[in-house]
Structures are given as C-alpha cells and as structure tokens.
Write an enzyme that holds these catalytic residues in place. Sequence first.
Site, PDB file in Angstrom:
ATOM      1  N   SER A 121      -5.474   2.159  -2.170  1.00  0.00           N
ATOM      2  CA  SER A 121      -5.816   0.962  -1.401  1.00  0.00           C
ATOM      3  C   SER A 121      -7.311   0.825  -1.164  1.00  0.00           C
ATOM      4  O   SER A 121      -8.049   1.815  -1.115  1.00  0.00           O
ATOM      5  CB  SER A 121      -5.104   1.019  -0.043  1.00  0.00           C
ATOM      6  N   HIS A 123      -8.391   0.242   1.571  1.00  0.00           N
ATOM      7  CA  HIS A 123      -8.630   0.809   2.899  1.00  0.00           C
ATOM      8  C   HIS A 123      -9.057   2.272   2.850  1.00  0.00           C
ATOM      9  O   HIS A 123      -9.454   2.835   3.870  1.00  0.00           O
ATOM     10  CB  HIS A 123      -7.402   0.598   3.778  1.00  0.00           C
ATOM     11  N   TYR A 147      -3.738   5.034   7.709  1.00  0.00           N
ATOM     12  CA  TYR A 147      -3.230   4.574   6.418  1.00  0.00           C
ATOM     13  C   TYR A 147      -4.299   4.751   5.338  1.00  0.00           C
ATOM     14  O   TYR A 147      -4.022   5.291   4.254  1.00  0.00           O
ATOM     15  CB  TYR A 147      -2.829   3.102   6.524  1.00  0.00           C
TER      16      TYR A 147
END
Length: 278
Positions: A121, A123, A147
């Site tokens: 991701s 992120h 996450y």
Amino acid sequence: MTEQRILITGAAGKVGTQLRPRMARAGRKLRLLDLRQPLPLAELPDGAGVEAADEEVVIGSVSDTALMAEACKGMDALIHLGGLSGESTMDKVIDVNIRGTLLALEAARDAGVPRVILASSNHAVGFTPRTDVPVPADTEPCPDTYYGLSKVAMDAAGRMFADRYGMDVLSLHIGSWFPKPRDLRALATWLSPDDGARLVEACLAVESPGYRVLWGISRNTRRWFSLAEGEAIGYHPVDDAEDYAAELIAEHGEPDFDADRELVRVGGKWCYTELGGA
C-alpha cells in the site's frame, strides 16, 4: 498448453472482486480463498459476458497454517490480497496482516510456489511529503498507521523470501484501487480496475523479476508516484483519473495543495487518523 494455476487470497474482497473477471481465461485455473463464499462470476459488476472461468473455492483464513499449506499446493503463483484493508487495533493488524503475510509466504515456499504478488500500500510511505513527487517505488518507509506499518513488514518479508529462498516476489504499493476515483486525492492515486489487472498480468508474465516494489496506479495526469518501475516489467497503464476531474472538482472544489492537509502528504487523511481505531 500447460494450465496456469493461481491462488488468490482475499478473493471475495473489493480488489479480488474487481480482479477475478479480468483474469478469467482459457488455460488458467483460479483458486479463490476467503473467509466467505465469493459471488459467482456472472454476478460480479464486471462479470457479465465473461466466459466461464475455471475456479475453485477454499473457505478459510490466511492465518490458518494448515489451510494455507493445502491451498498453495500445485500453484504457479500466489496473489496475496487477504488481510485487513484498513486501520484497526495493533493486535488485529499484527495477527492478520503481518502474521498472515508471513504464513502465506511460508506456505508458498514450502509448496514450491515460485512467484508471489503482494498487495502492499501507499500507506507504507504515507508520511512522504507530496513535494517529493514523483515518489519512487523504493522510497524510504514512513508508514502513517498500524496498517501502513504492516505493509512495511509485508515488503520486508517479501524481500527476505526473495533473497533467502530465491522466490520471485513483487510487492504492489497500491494507491486507490476503485472503479472510479472517489475524492481529490484519488486524482493522483487512482488505480482503475483494468489497469490493476494489467499490473497483475505484467507481474505474472515478467521473467525472473526477483524482488520488486511497484506502484499500483493508473496513468493519472496528476499522479504523485513513479511509473518507471512498473514500465520496466511491462506494465503500461492507460486510464487517467483526469477523466473524472470535472465531476470531483464540482463536488469538492479546486484542490489546494498548500492548504489542504489531506494533499500535503501522500497518505492523505490517514496521516491524521487516530491509531487503534475500528
């Protein structure tokens, strides 16, 4: 022609649901693993008119060691989409995303699966300033959430399995994989369903990639992330979030990249959410 056999974890999730009808083809068998029963192909939003695919379903968790070991048997590739798709408590993120990824990689190694594609991701580098664009795929980790931290761990685990065991592991730093961009940030980060499938197919087709980190984005006019690493393996996206710009700007206003904190760092609002949320 030898049948290509691919295991997809998280196959009933949002990304898996978009990917399945685009991967269905003659000479390919898809093994679908999820906690719940995936919808029949014909009932998927993009499944109408797709020729019947050779699919089989495995119900269970990526955290189930015995189930993952059995699911990986005889597979040519693993597409690991399974796991939490957003922020959660530290314990859940560690158990499902980090431990689940390690179990998936271990199961693939033990079963002799030569290639693994990991759904990482943006992120993982969420605190990267937008001023540093285009952000290369191998930019320094700076996760914005638990996450995001789990995706840094995913990348590191993939690198270890590639280096230590000679597996081909491709880690996709996915931007915003949705049918259409949903906000102003997605004008930069969107990955269309068709381009998502093109990226996965490039990952499956490239010869001896070793370990790679690639950005999962479309050819967006306002993109923040580099396409060079994907192009190097044959990924050539064609869709552009700019096609939706007028609609999004009419709804949200012109993007202010200096004042809107959701546009200052590549992780957007995730950089400001409270850790340990639902």
